[in-house]
Each structure stands twice: as structure tokens, then as C-alpha cells.
Write a protein that holds these residues in place. Structure first.
Motif, PDB file in Angstrom:
ATOM      1  N   GLY A 127       0.725  -1.081  -0.140  1.00  0.00           N
ATOM      2  CA  GLY A 127       0.236   0.133   0.030  1.00  0.00           C
ATOM      3  C   GLY A 127       0.912   1.262  -0.089  1.00  0.00           C
ATOM      4  N   PRO A 128       0.266   2.475  -0.043  1.00  0.00           N
ATOM      5  CA  PRO A 128       1.012   3.436  -0.181  1.00  0.00           C
ATOM      6  C   PRO A 128       1.336   4.256   1.365  1.00  0.00           C
ATOM      7  CG  PRO A 128      -1.390   3.888  -0.409  1.00  0.00           C
ATOM      8  CD  PRO A 128      -1.323   2.676  -0.307  1.00  0.00           C
ATOM      9  N   PRO A 129       2.377   4.950   1.370  1.00  0.00           N
ATOM     10  CA  PRO A 129       3.258   5.395   0.375  1.00  0.00           C
ATOM     11  C   PRO A 129       4.287   4.132   0.230  1.00  0.00           C
ATOM     12  CG  PRO A 129       3.781   6.668   2.414  1.00  0.00           C
ATOM     13  CD  PRO A 129       2.565   5.661   2.819  1.00  0.00           C
ATOM     14  N   THR A 130       4.691   4.182  -0.999  1.00  0.00           N
ATOM     15  CA  THR A 130       5.892   3.465  -1.210  1.00  0.00           C
ATOM     16  C   THR A 130       6.708   4.122  -2.500  1.00  0.00           C
ATOM     17  OG1 THR A 130       4.830   1.349  -0.818  1.00  0.00           O
ATOM     18  CG2 THR A 130       6.943   1.289  -2.177  1.00  0.00           C
ATOM     19  N   LEU A 131       7.748   4.185  -2.507  1.00  0.00           N
ATOM     20  CA  LEU A 131       8.982   4.704  -3.428  1.00  0.00           C
ATOM     21  C   LEU A 131       9.875   3.731  -3.872  1.00  0.00           C
ATOM     22  CD1 LEU A 131       8.576   7.236  -1.027  1.00  0.00           C
ATOM     23  CD2 LEU A 131       8.936   8.189  -3.053  1.00  0.00           C
ATOM     24  N   PHE A 132      10.372   3.649  -5.144  1.00  0.00           N
ATOM     25  CA  PHE A 132      11.387   2.952  -5.402  1.00  0.00           C
ATOM     26  C   PHE A 132      12.057   3.337  -6.958  1.00  0.00           C
ATOM     27  CE2 PHE A 132       7.706   0.632  -6.588  1.00  0.00           C
ATOM     28  CZ  PHE A 132       7.846   0.414  -8.112  1.00  0.00           C
ATOM     29  N   LEU A 133      13.007   3.280  -7.220  1.00  0.00           N
ATOM     30  CA  LEU A 133      13.664   3.653  -8.396  1.00  0.00           C
ATOM     31  C   LEU A 133      13.740   2.459  -9.764  1.00  0.00           C
ATOM     32  CD1 LEU A 133      16.036   5.765  -6.608  1.00  0.00           C
ATOM     33  CD2 LEU A 133      15.485   6.737  -8.581  1.00  0.00           C
ATOM     34  N   VAL A 134      13.504   2.899 -10.766  1.00  0.00           N
ATOM     35  CA  VAL A 134      13.423   2.048 -11.840  1.00  0.00           C
ATOM     36  C   VAL A 134      14.326   2.568 -12.917  1.00  0.00           C
ATOM     37  CG1 VAL A 134      11.126   0.913 -11.400  1.00  0.00           C
ATOM     38  CG2 VAL A 134      11.361   2.761 -13.113  1.00  0.00           C
ATOM     39  N   GLU A 135      14.810   1.524 -13.863  1.00  0.00           N
ATOM     40  CA  GLU A 135      15.549   1.809 -15.225  1.00  0.00           C
ATOM     41  C   GLU A 135      14.557   2.284 -16.116  1.00  0.00           C
ATOM     42  OE1 GLU A 135      16.279   0.405 -18.359  1.00  0.00           O
ATOM     43  OE2 GLU A 135      17.806   2.152 -18.531  1.00  0.00           O
ATOM     44  N   THR A 136      14.385   3.304 -16.822  1.00  0.00           N
ATOM     45  CA  THR A 136      13.263   3.630 -17.477  1.00  0.00           C
ATOM     46  C   THR A 136      13.263   2.647 -19.063  1.00  0.00           C
ATOM     47  OG1 THR A 136      14.656   5.409 -18.693  1.00  0.00           O
ATOM     48  CG2 THR A 136      12.934   6.034 -16.896  1.00  0.00           C
TER      49      THR A 136
END
Length: 165
Positions: A127-136
Motif C-alpha cells: 500500500g501507499p506510500p512506497t517509493l522505488f527507482l526503476v531503469e526507464t
């Protein structure tokens, strides 16, 4: 009549829910304004708000033209921690300076409908909030970048720094 070249048109239809517009020298895609909808376009030059998997894929495709990485932020209008995160952490000067070279993709799960649940399941988010980085280009999540709940600016800066620039 003089017509602007397509790249200078301020608004083009992207999907039934989203709009693509040019803002701050970058691409910004957002939902049609509505009550409780947070506008993330002021947080990063390349920013998107999505509510379903197809629009998420289009957002990553557009972001890949301009940035190598995207910060994916799962949030909802009914989430008080999300509202605080958007008012403080995401607007912190250190975070905003790093977001000049990293796209921001907000997955809006306010509705918690089938599309929202599919996105939560796809990314293994409770559930929110969750943040993460991805390779576009690939959509692959970068290892050790996931944060959930209350996120102090320094924690997010630490995660963003290796992918900025």
C-alpha cells in the motif's frame, strides 16, 4: 495560419485518463484535475501520474527518451502520510534538485479499483506510500532503492543520488 511543430503543442491526448503536456522544459503527464488529486508536475521536470498498467508503460516509454531512471511513487489522496510526503520530502531542496535528472512517476491508487490492485500486485507493494527507482528503458527496479511509509528527505536523497546526473 501558422501551426506550431508537433513537439511544441502544449497538450496531446495520451489515454482516456491521462494527458501529455510540455511543462518546465520537460514532459509532464497528469490526470485531469479532480478533488484530492495531487499535482506532481511541479516536483520534477519529467513527471507522470498513472492509474493503470498501460499508462504506466507509456509513461516509462516517454521518460526513457529523457532520463535513465525514474522514481516510482505509489500514493493516494486518502493517505495522510502520502500528503505529508508530497508537501515535505518531495519538495525538499535536495530531493527536488536530484529530480531534475530523474523522472517522477506517481502511481495513484486513490480509487483502489482493479487497476490499482493490479499495479500494487505487479510491484509487490502492500500500500501507499512506497517509493522505488526503476531503469526507464527496461522498467527493472534498481536494487536496494525501495522505501515505504514515512520517508525523511535524507533517506530519499541517499537513494536518488547514485542515479542523478
Amino acid at each position: 495560419m501558422n501551426r506550431a511543430p508537433p513537439c511544441a503543442w502544449p497538450v496531446a491526448r495520451l489515454s482516456r485518463r491521462g494527458l501529455l503536456s510540455l511543462m518546465s522544459g520537460g514532459l509532464a503527464m497528469g490526470l485531469v484535475s479532480g478533488p484530492g488529486r495531487a499535482d506532481v508536475s511541479s516536483l520534477a521536470p519529467v513527471s507522470y501520474v498513472v492509474e493503470d498498467e498501460a499508462t504506466y508503460e507509456r509513461a516509462l516509454s516517454y521518460a526513457a527518451r529523457l532520463t535513465r531512471s525514474a522514481l516510482v511513487y505509489v500514493g493516494a489522496a486518502w493517505c495522510p502520510i502520502c500528503r505529508t510526503l508530497e508537501r515535505t520530502t518531495l519538495r525538499h531542496h535536495g530531493v527536488s534538485s536530484l529530480l531534475q535528472s530523474i523522472a517522477l512517476v506517481k502511481i495513484d491508487v486513490t480509487r483502489m479499483d482493479g487497476d490499482s490492485k493490479a499495479l500494487l500486485h505487479r510491484f509487490g507493494v502492500e500500500g501507499p506510500p512506497t517509493l522505488f527507482l526503476v531503469e526507464t528503458r527496461s522498467g527493472r527496479e534498481h536494487a536496494h532503492t525501495r522505501l515505504a511509509g514515512r520517508v525523511p528527505p535524507q533517506d530519499l536523497i541517499q537513494r536518488l543520488r547514485p542515479f542523478a546526473g
